[in-house]
Design an enzyme around this catalytic site. Structure first.
Site, PDB file in Angstrom:
ATOM      1  N   HIS A 235      25.788  52.761 -12.475  1.00  0.00           N
ATOM      2  CA  HIS A 235      27.101  52.942 -13.112  1.00  0.00           C
ATOM      3  C   HIS A 235      28.069  51.802 -12.789  1.00  0.00           C
ATOM      4  CE1 HIS A 235      26.537  57.557 -13.902  1.00  0.00           C
ATOM      5  NE2 HIS A 235      25.537  56.810 -14.371  1.00  0.00           N
TER       6      HIS A 235
ATOM      7  N   TYR B 236      30.614  52.495 -17.654  1.00  0.00           N
ATOM      8  CA  TYR B 236      31.380  52.868 -16.465  1.00  0.00           C
ATOM      9  C   TYR B 236      32.267  51.735 -15.952  1.00  0.00           C
ATOM     10  CZ  TYR B 236      28.850  57.239 -16.335  1.00  0.00           C
ATOM     11  OH  TYR B 236      28.360  58.475 -16.654  1.00  0.00           O
TER      12      TYR B 236
HETATM   13  C1  G6P Z   1      25.454  59.409 -18.692  1.00  0.00           C
HETATM   14  C2  G6P Z   1      25.148  58.998 -17.262  1.00  0.00           C
HETATM   15  C3  G6P Z   1      24.798  60.206 -16.446  1.00  0.00           C
HETATM   16  C4  G6P Z   1      25.935  61.185 -16.494  1.00  0.00           C
HETATM   17  C5  G6P Z   1      26.256  61.551 -17.928  1.00  0.00           C
HETATM   18  C6  G6P Z   1      27.521  62.394 -17.961  1.00  0.00           C
HETATM   19  O1  G6P Z   1      24.306  59.895 -19.292  1.00  0.00           O
HETATM   20  O2  G6P Z   1      24.115  58.072 -17.177  1.00  0.00           O
HETATM   21  O3  G6P Z   1      24.516  59.796 -15.143  1.00  0.00           O
HETATM   22  O4  G6P Z   1      25.623  62.354 -15.775  1.00  0.00           O
HETATM   23  O5  G6P Z   1      26.471  60.407 -18.697  1.00  0.00           O
HETATM   24  O6  G6P Z   1      27.669  62.957 -19.212  1.00  0.00           O
HETATM   25  P1  G6P Z   1      28.556  64.233 -19.467  1.00  0.00           P
HETATM   26  O7  G6P Z   1      28.237  64.630 -20.839  1.00  0.00           O
HETATM   27  O8  G6P Z   1      28.154  65.255 -18.425  1.00  0.00           O
HETATM   28  O9  G6P Z   1      29.973  63.787 -19.259  1.00  0.00           O
HETATM   29 MN    MN Z   2      23.650  57.761 -15.051  1.00  0.00          MN
END
Ligand code: G6P
Ligand code: MN
Length: 432
Positions: A195, A254
């Protein structure tokens, strides 16, 4: 051959199962075991998974359990997607920093710090169970914060493990779609931490296509090509384009919290709900959907939690290990010289070769000074956070949080840390 999923009651599970069912020719598993501490979610997800398996592979046995050791024992692969404290814990992680004018995010800044303090001891305990009950098994982890989990597993345990994230494979797919080539043709010169990374160059058939992408960005409407399936993705895509226009390389989404932090904070302050609260709603709807489909005869899901790249990455890594493919994936590993300028014990996210012996980092070029500086700072914060979690040290936790570039001062760090300790109760244990 048994594959188990810890955190199997997650709304992501049916998507992962779709992936697993597709690779059965490559990986001849006979048993799938879903484990979760939440019996209610496990019941619903277990039911739809049973029906999906019965539809495609009736010879595969599906079981569910709330007993972790029962799941681990006899497994060849253990997939792990835990969220200690659940989504309610995530919401606290996000809201507390906002009280002090600091970004509140699942894995970045104070939120990721609190998540690490809860998750690392639990992952350690899972690793100990694996060592005892399935010492030959591979752990494929995608619990966050994935980089710090990888560091902890490598430094404090000797189980066979790999820790992954879907961001790099997502960009690989985006480029593959853009150029209409298969994903495997796209090679990433990606460097960073989990991230927190940059796609510096992208090779297709050995040619760096980044100049072409820069040119396109100036002439065509890139926004129209980027994924915008929901509000979050659309927002991320917009931020990626803006940072790309400044840096000329593709940032991890990120990185918006570092490059465009003020704006991210303002957006969060104005939002009615945190992302965690939005996801609570999404999860509720999905569980109802799973239950409804499972009651009928036509076992087809038309709503999912997304995460299709997670599923693809996870099954591809699993198959690369099982079939000893020596295939390239971007995953999290201890640096050990692969990224010049980074400490050997920093956990980096870079291209690696994966085969039955495990993960071998590939040498990458030295990051430019601005990237290296941020990586070193965040790696130092991560190292201290891992130590704080494992040693239960309040003093180290405070130093770690203060070091995080999204935290403005020691006083603010202290307030946030103390609020977290109070709010999370026994889920974060630190000794003063
Ligand atoms: C991406 C990241 C994950 C994270 C997710 C959060 O896929 O790589 O590490 O957990 O986003 O997504 P959300 O829908 O839970 O906000
Ligand atoms: Mn991730």
């Amino acid at each position: 051959m048994k594959i188990s999923i810890i955190g199997g009651g997650s709304a992501y599970t049916p998507g992962l199962i779709e992936g697993l069912l597709k690779i059965r020719d490559e990986v001849p598993f006979t048993e799938l075991c879903l484990m979760d501490i939440d019996g209610e979610k496990l019941g619903i997800v277990g039911e739809i998974v049973r029906k999906m398996a019965a539809r495609d592979l009736p010879q595969v046995r599906v079981s569910t359990t709330v007993d972790r050791i029962e799941a681990i024992a006899g497994s060849a692969f253990i997939l792990c997607q835990i969220r200690v404290g659940g989504l309610a814990g995530r919401v606290l992680d996000e809201k507390i920093p906002l009280k002090y004018g600091v970004i509140g995010q699942e894995t970045v800044g104070p939120g990721g710090f609190a998540m690490a303090l809860r998750t690392l001891p639990e992952m350690y305990s899972i690793a100990r169970d694996i060592k005892e009950h399935a010492p030959e098994a591979w752990l494929i982890n995608y619990s966050n914060p994935s980089g710090m989990v990888a560091a902890m597993l490598a430094k404090y345990t000797d189980i066979k493990a790999v820790s992954i994230c879907d961001v790099p494979i997502g960009v690989q797919h985006f480029i593959a779609n853009l150029l209409k080539v298969p994903r495997h043709k796209v090679k990433l010169d990606y460097v960073g931490l989990n991230h927190l990374g940059w796609f510096r160059r992208i090779f297709v058939d050995g040619r760096d296509i980044m100049p072409q992408i820069r040119e396109m960005a100036g002439t065509v409407d890139v926004m129209a090509m980027l994924p915008s399936d929901d509000e979050k993705t659309a927002e991320e895509s917009a931020m990626i384009v803006r940072i790309f226009n400044k840096l000329g390389i593709i940032p991890s989404p990120y990185l918006q919290y570092y490059y465009l932090g003020r704006e991210c904070l303002e957006r969060q302050m104005q939002a009615e709900k945190t992302r965690g609260e939005v996801v609570q709603g999404i999860e509720k709807e999905l569980l109802a959907h799973f239950a409804e489909v499972a009651r009928g005869d036509d076992i087809r899901l038309w709503k999912s939690r997304g995460g299709q790249w997670h599923s693809e990455l996870m099954v591809s890594v699993l198959s690369a290990i099982y079939n000893d493919k020596s295939e390239e994936f971007v995953v999290n590993v201890l640096n050990n010289g692969a990224v010049p300028g980074m400490a050997d014990d920093a956990c980096v996210e870079i291209p690696c070769l994966v085969d039955k012996r495990g993960v071998r980092p590939l040498q990458v070029e030295r990051p430019d000074t601005d990237m290296l500086g941020l990586m070193q700072l965040v790696a130092a914060y991560e190292k201290l956070t891992v130590e704080a979690a494992m040693e239960q040290s309040y003093a180290k936790a405070l130093l770690a949080l203060n070091l995080n570039p999204l935290v403005p001062s020691l006083e603010v760090a202290e307030k946030i840390l103390d609020d977290y300790l109070e709010a999370h109760g026994g889920l974060i244990v630190l000794k003063k």
